[in-house]
Each structure stands twice: as structure tokens, then as C-alpha cells.
Design a protein around this motif. Structure first.
Motif: not given
Length: 148
Positions: A3, A20, A23, A32, A34, A108, A111-112, A116
């Protein structure tokens, strides 16, 4: 797949697109963020919660139906709302136009990576993975996502 800001995850079968803008690495783990697209009358995600994360959303275009701890409301363009840790929720587009929202998850955690991984399992199964395959992936991210 790693990410990084600018990475776009697009699923041609569901019509979803996630870009994104920040990140875990770019925010030192703070959040994170988006920009996420929900197609008209698109698929509904399962009811779920995040044990220790807060989500903040702003609807940029269109409208989303939000179910949060039993309360249902429509968030229209310009509306911001949040989901606290542990709150059961789901969001979906019941409208006739695409909905786009900014979505920030704090902290975060991974999560990223989860976004993915879910995209990758869809990609690897011709965009229509068996729900059991998706479930297996998200089970590896219990700190970030839990059903119910």
C-alpha cells in the motif's frame, strides 16, 4: 502488493474503486485514508466492527445508506459521520448514482494491508471469490475487522 499513496484498487466485477491518499507508513501509523467509490445498487458489505479503531467518513458525491448500531440514515454529499470502536455498522449505495467518500481509519494498524489482501483474493479468483476465501483473509486481520 504494497500500500502506498496513489495506489488504486479497482474491482471491475463489483464496480468499487479504492484510492489510497495516506497509508500507515506515510502517517507513522496514525491513520489510513482512502477515497472509495460505491457503484449504484452495489453489493452490501457484511455488518462488522473495528475493535480499536475510529472511522471518519465524508461523502464527496452521491449518497450512502449507513446502518450504525441499529440506526439507519442516509449520508448525502457534504455529510460527515464517524464510527466509534466496537460500533456495528455497514454502508451501501441504494441510489442511482455513484457515491464517493473520503474514509479515514485511526489508528492505521494494518488496515491498508487488509484492503490490499482482500483486493488480491478477488483478483486471484477472477473478481468473484468464494466468500469463504474472503473470510479466511479477513480473519488474519482480527485487530482491524470483525464480523458482527
Amino acid at each position: 502488493m504494497r500500500p502506498e499513496p496513489g495506489l488504486v484498487l479497482e474491482n471491475p466485477a463489483s464496480g468499487t474503486r479504492t484510492t489510497f491518499t495516506a497509508t500507515a507508513a506515510s502517517t507513522d501509523g496514525a491513520y489510513v485514508e482512502v477515497e472509495s467509490t460505491y457503484p449504484p445498487h452495489g453489493p452490501r458489505p457484511p455488518v462488522h466492527h473495528h475493535p480499536s479503531q475510529t472511522e471518519e467518513f465524508t461523502v464527496l458525491t452521491g449518497a450512502l445508506t449507513v446502518v450504525r448500531d441499529g440506526e439507519t440514515f442516509v449520508a448525502e454529499q457534504g455529510t460527515s459521520f464517524s464510527v466509534a470502536p466496537g460500533q456495528r455498522h455497514q454502508m451501501f449505495n441504494e441510489g442511482d448514482v455513484e457515491a464517493v467518500l473520503r474514509w479515514r481509519t485511526s489508528p492505521a494498524l494494518r488496515t491498508d494491508e487488509m484492503f490490499c489482501a482482500v483486493w488480491q483474493v478477488a483478483h486471484d479468483h477472477d473478481w468473484r471469490p468464494d466468500p469463504a476465501d474472503v473470510y479466511e483473509v479477513v480473519c488474519g486481520f482480527a485487530a482491524e475487522f470483525q464480523l458482527g
